[in-house]
Motif scaffolding. Sequence first.
Motif, short mmCIF file in Angstrom:
data_model
loop_
_atom_site.label_atom_id
_atom_site.label_comp_id
_atom_site.label_asym_id
_atom_site.label_seq_id
_atom_site.Cartn_x
_atom_site.Cartn_y
_atom_site.Cartn_z
N UNK A 1 49.75 27.15 50.01
CA UNK A 1 49.40 28.02 48.89
C UNK A 1 48.31 28.99 49.35
N UNK A 2 48.55 30.26 49.10
CA UNK A 2 47.62 31.29 49.56
C UNK A 2 46.33 31.26 48.76
N UNK A 3 45.16 31.21 49.42
CA UNK A 3 43.89 31.18 48.68
C UNK A 3 43.59 32.53 48.05
N UNK A 4 42.70 32.52 47.07
CA UNK A 4 42.31 33.79 46.47
C UNK A 4 41.40 34.55 47.42
N UNK A 5 41.37 35.85 47.26
CA UNK A 5 40.49 36.71 48.04
C UNK A 5 39.38 37.19 47.12
N UNK A 6 38.14 36.90 47.51
CA UNK A 6 36.99 37.22 46.67
C UNK A 6 36.25 38.42 47.26
N UNK A 7 36.19 39.51 46.50
CA UNK A 7 35.59 40.76 46.96
C UNK A 7 34.51 41.19 45.99
N UNK B 1 45.82 48.46 43.57
CA UNK B 1 46.30 47.19 44.10
C UNK B 1 47.37 46.58 43.21
N UNK B 2 47.20 46.68 41.90
CA UNK B 2 48.22 46.16 40.98
C UNK B 2 49.53 46.92 41.14
N UNK B 3 49.42 48.23 41.33
CA UNK B 3 50.63 49.04 41.53
C UNK B 3 51.36 48.65 42.80
N UNK B 4 50.63 48.09 43.76
CA UNK B 4 51.22 47.64 45.02
C UNK B 4 51.72 46.19 44.94
N UNK B 5 51.65 45.61 43.75
CA UNK B 5 52.21 44.29 43.53
C UNK B 5 51.25 43.13 43.69
N UNK B 6 49.95 43.41 43.79
CA UNK B 6 48.97 42.34 43.97
C UNK B 6 48.43 41.87 42.61
N UNK B 7 48.19 40.58 42.51
CA UNK B 7 47.56 40.01 41.33
C UNK B 7 46.06 40.23 41.45
N UNK B 8 45.49 41.04 40.57
CA UNK B 8 44.08 41.39 40.65
C UNK B 8 43.37 40.95 39.37
N UNK B 9 42.26 40.26 39.54
CA UNK B 9 41.44 39.83 38.41
C UNK B 9 40.06 40.46 38.57
N UNK B 10 39.64 41.18 37.55
CA UNK B 10 38.33 41.81 37.58
C UNK B 10 37.32 40.96 36.84
N UNK B 11 36.19 40.73 37.48
CA UNK B 11 35.09 40.03 36.86
C UNK B 11 33.85 40.92 36.93
N UNK C 1 34.71 41.50 41.86
CA UNK C 1 33.57 41.30 40.97
C UNK C 1 32.61 42.49 41.06
N UNK C 2 32.21 42.94 39.89
CA UNK C 2 31.27 44.05 39.75
C UNK C 2 29.85 43.49 39.84
N UNK C 3 29.28 43.57 41.01
CA UNK C 3 27.94 43.11 41.40
C UNK C 3 27.94 41.63 41.78
N UNK C 4 27.16 41.37 42.84
CA UNK C 4 26.92 40.01 43.34
C UNK C 4 25.58 40.08 44.05
#
Length: 202
Positions: free
Chosen positions: A1-7, A28-38, A96-99
């Motif tokens: 199972x592919x891990x998530x990528x945290x950016x 990225x979504x248009x390219x077919x990637x599952x993207x979650x914004x935090x 994620x917006x800021x870290x």
Amino acid sequence: MKPLLFVSLDGPKGTGKTTLLEAATQRLRAQGHKVIRLCEKKSDPYRGQTMALVNQLARSPSLALERQVCERLAESRRWISQQMLPKQPPGSVILIDRWYPSDAAFRRLVPFEDVLALNMAKNVRVPDLHLGVTTAATVSWGRAAARGRGLGSTVLRGLDEHVASTEAFEQAFSGRGWVLCRNEGTLEAATEQVVAHIRRLL
């Protein structure tokens, strides 16, 4: 199972970071990637307590108080790392917006090396990719002046402080293998930079 990528996307005020994050998400979504914004501040369960300290710090700057702010922020990131990130779908891209790199722009008394060590000691999740969005300080200052809320900073009060904030942020990224993205041209060009760095890790 592919891990998530945290950016993480970080940057001084007015650099267009959040706008760029939204554009990269759409691409990225248009390219077919599952993207979650935090968003760090919206995910932080202790935000009210932290901002009370930040407001106190703005009125009465002190090293001890700024260390308390750093401690609170690191504790919030620990919570997000342990309670939110593991619940995200495997294989997704988390933006994620800021870290913790953002502390380099806004903490003026505590050295960034200390901030970094504090976050690591609390087992804060290390992003797979640190992206810093930056411009010349005069450019971001002008952008901030053009928007309704201005710079929107509790900490920074003038151009000189904003210049110092920008320099400290860029210095923190230097030599760490973290990626600085200049956002002084078109949004399209900056988005392409961000997406290209992310796609290299997918």
